[in-house]
Design a protein around this motif. Structure first.
Motif, PDB file in Angstrom:
ATOM      1  N   TRP A  11      25.618   3.323   4.021  1.00 23.21           N
ATOM      2  CA  TRP A  11      25.366   4.249   5.020  1.00 23.21           C
ATOM      3  C   TRP A  11      24.211   4.048   5.948  1.00 23.21           C
ATOM      4  O   TRP A  11      24.169   4.408   6.914  1.00 23.21           O
ATOM      5  CB  TRP A  11      25.060   5.532   3.986  1.00 23.21           C
ATOM      6  N   CYS A  15      24.003   3.665  10.198  1.00 24.95           N
ATOM      7  CA  CYS A  15      23.933   4.812  10.537  1.00 24.95           C
ATOM      8  C   CYS A  15      23.365   4.798  11.879  1.00 24.95           C
ATOM      9  O   CYS A  15      23.389   5.932  12.572  1.00 24.95           O
ATOM     10  CB  CYS A  15      22.540   5.519   9.626  1.00 24.95           C
ATOM     11  N   GLY A  72      19.656   8.861   1.767  1.00 23.83           N
ATOM     12  CA  GLY A  72      20.497   7.923   2.494  1.00 23.83           C
ATOM     13  C   GLY A  72      21.419   7.226   1.775  1.00 23.83           C
ATOM     14  O   GLY A  72      22.011   6.265   2.225  1.00 23.83           O
ATOM     15  N   GLN A 190      28.442  11.544   6.203  1.00 27.93           N
ATOM     16  CA  GLN A 190      27.604  10.239   6.137  1.00 27.93           C
ATOM     17  C   GLN A 190      26.382  10.721   6.011  1.00 27.93           C
ATOM     18  O   GLN A 190      25.440  10.985   6.995  1.00 27.93           O
ATOM     19  CB  GLN A 190      28.151   9.570   7.290  1.00 27.93           C
ATOM     20  N   ALA A 192      23.250   9.087   5.619  1.00 29.48           N
ATOM     21  CA  ALA A 192      22.293   8.606   6.316  1.00 29.48           C
ATOM     22  C   ALA A 192      22.173   9.039   7.704  1.00 29.48           C
ATOM     23  O   ALA A 192      21.240   9.298   8.168  1.00 29.48           O
ATOM     24  CB  ALA A 192      22.250   7.019   6.192  1.00 29.48           C
ATOM     25  N   ARG A 193      23.217   9.325   8.020  1.00 27.62           N
ATOM     26  CA  ARG A 193      23.346   9.831   9.515  1.00 27.62           C
ATOM     27  C   ARG A 193      22.743  11.406   9.602  1.00 27.62           C
ATOM     28  O   ARG A 193      21.982  11.562  10.366  1.00 27.62           O
ATOM     29  CB  ARG A 193      24.903   9.772  10.193  1.00 27.62           C
ATOM     30  N   ARG A 196      18.800  10.790   8.781  1.00 28.52           N
ATOM     31  CA  ARG A 196      18.198  10.336  10.110  1.00 28.52           C
ATOM     32  C   ARG A 196      18.215  11.351  11.237  1.00 28.52           C
ATOM     33  O   ARG A 196      17.406  11.331  12.134  1.00 28.52           O
ATOM     34  CB  ARG A 196      18.753   8.877  10.301  1.00 28.52           C
TER      35      ARG A 196
END
Ligand SMILES: Cc1cc2nc3c(=O)[nH]c(=O)nc-3n(C[C@H](O)[C@H](O)[C@H](O)COP(=O)(O)OP(=O)(O)OC[C@H]3O[C@@H](n4cnc5c(N)ncnc54)[C@H](O)[C@@H]3O)c2cc1C
Length: 455
Positions: A11, A15, A72, A190, A192-193, A196
């Motif tokens: 991930w 990302c 994440g 997702q 980590a997306r 972030r």
């Protein structure tokens, strides 16, 4: 920052964001709210606070980079599940509180999708619901009990429905499936997306994130770090598995280290056979259950409910070889035609486990906290963030009346006792899983574990 023994995982690797740390804290500072930890809890809190009162000076302090912790690295289930089953919430806080808590969690699944859409965070959010499958009569019995516990808090067929194996196969063709329940109250992301993306959104709202900055002590009005001291009216402890790294907070949450993996992209022939078109979150009912999702690029991302405890001052991210074996055999069991698929990435992270398996959020004497979600923090952290914003800005709302607000954890036993107990628990679960799969009968070990767990 990442190496072969400590991979960041699929991930974070995919990302699409630059993981170079933001500037760290430079000496002492004074702000209105200091948030320690830039995972989902810290970031959703910053988001809700900045929206509620744009004049607040908010500083987030993060040891590594935003999303580097569990946020994440997780299974990406954004679900209405809580670590504590409905009957446990009911036993502690009464029927109405258990109902209110579940309702809030259902709304939270939708709220995460709404925030992603409004803020333009492309976290691959898909609200396809969740399938819990049974692949043996024993698992089917457990599935029925699980359904009954939700019925008792008022869930109807609209919320979770029993569907027979043939109908379920049209959704996801799991090998050997004998029964299933489906609930619409779950999405996948997702992760980590999401983490972030959220970090960039809060920065856009005026929040500052100082990375590579490790907190060592939290007291009312102050956070001490390796880069200076931050004074703040309110300090939010949003560290989950890292809570034990703070002086005096070592016995609140135990860090439990767990693994995940992701296959290579699977070919169209596999998806023609298996379906999984709505990207439903998938799990089974074994003692060591699987949690899985179909990724947007046609992989299976999955993990198992097995782990081992660490003192909270350590934040483990290494990979143990047995984890891959366990994941491989699970993949082959559920989807024989994917048995030979390459595992493209294997990684681990750590979650926070409270002594009574109850999550908590609260504010007292200038210190706010949230955590103890164990494996159910993706959506719960959003609920926590919104609740903390209400508590910190002094608003009494439906959220601040929820039963987990102000819940006080019983501290863990001193180390190494706590670790030994939890290690024994996970070993017992693995043992139960193995014996049940060959005997087809409920494991006595599991019965014993259930009696030992807190009510
Ligand atoms: C493998 C795995 C699978 C999971 N699957 C799911 C799932 O499918 N669905 C679900 O709901 N939940 C799942 N979880 C749990 C979920 O990821 C967590 O509950 C959630 O991300 C917790 O968010 P958080 O912000 O509270 O903690 P974290 O994301 O761990 O954030 C805490 C942050 O604090 C930082 N930190 C630690 N110590 C310090 C310090 N001393 N000073 C400053 N910063 C510090 C860390 O670097 C970290 O960034 C899973 C977890 C793992 C590890």
């Amino acid at each position: 920052m990442t190496d072969r023994r400590h991979p960041a995982g699929f991930w974070l690797d995919t990302c699409g964001d630059d993981l170079t740390p933001r500037p760290s804290l430079h000496g002492d500072e004074t702000v209105d709210v200091a948030i320690v930890g830039a995972g989902f809890t810290g970031l959703w809190t910053a988001y809700a606070l900045a929206k509620a009162d744009p004049s607040l000076r908010i500083l987030v302090l993060e040891k590594d980079v935003a999303g580097w912790g569990a946020s994440g690295r997780n299974g990406g289930w954004c679900s209405s599940d809580l670590v504590s089953p409905p009957e446990v919430v009911e036993a502690h806080y009464g029927h109405d509180a258990a109902v209110a808590m579940r309702r809030a969690m259902i709304e939270t699944v939708v709220e995460v999708g709404r925030a992603c859409e409004t803020e333009g965070i492309d976290a691959h959010y898909a609200r396809g619901g969740t399938l819990k499958v049974a692949t043996s009569p024993l698992e089917a019995e457990r599935l029925r009990e699980d359904l009954d516990s939700f019925r008792r808090i008022g869930w109807t067929d609209e919320d979770r429905v029993w569907i027979d194996a043939d109908e379920a196969r049209a959704r996801i063709a799991v090998d050997g499936m004998v029964a299933t329940t489906y609930s619409p109250h779950c999405a996948v992301v997702q992760p980590a997306r999401l983490a972030r993306g959220l970090a960039h959104v809060v920065e856009g709202l005026g929040v500052r994130i100082a990375e590579s900055t490790t907190a060592t002590a939290i007291v009312p009005g102050r956070v001490r770090t390796d880069r200076g001291t931050v004074r703040a009216d309110v300090v939010v402890r949003a560290l989950e598995g890292g809570t034990g790294s703070i002086l005096g907070h070592e016995r609140l949450l135990l860090a439990v280290h767990i693994h995940m993996g992701v296959t290579e992209p699977l070919p169209p022939s596999f998806w023609d056979e298996v379906g999984w078109r709505d990207r439903e979150a998938l799990s089974d009912m074994r003692p060591v259950f699987v949690y899985a999702q179909r990724t947007i690029d046609d992989r299976i991302a999955f993990g198992l409910a097995r782990g081992h405890p660490h003192p909270g001052s350590l934040t483990p991210t290494y990979v143990v070889p047995t984890a891959e074996r366990a994941l491989r055999s699970t993949l082959a069991r559920l989807f024989p035609s994917a048995a030979g698929a390459r595992i493209d990435s294997l990684w681990s992270g750590y979650v926070g486990m409270s002594r009574d398996w109850f999550p908590s959020v609260g504010l007292k004497d200038g210190i706010a906290w949230a955590g103890g979600y164990f494996g159910d923090g993706v959506s719960t952290a959003n609920l926590a963030g919104r609740t903390l914003a209400d508590l910190i800005t002094g608003r009494e709302t439906e959220l601040t009346r929820l039963p987990w607000v102000g819940h006080r954890w019983r501290p863990w036993e001193p180390q190494p006792l706590a670790m030994a107990g939890v290690a024994g628990l996970f070993t017992a679960m693995r043992w139960a899983d193995a014996t049940e799969s060959w005997s087809g009968r409920p494991s006595r070990v599991l019965g014993l574990v259930e009696r030992l767990l807190p009510d």
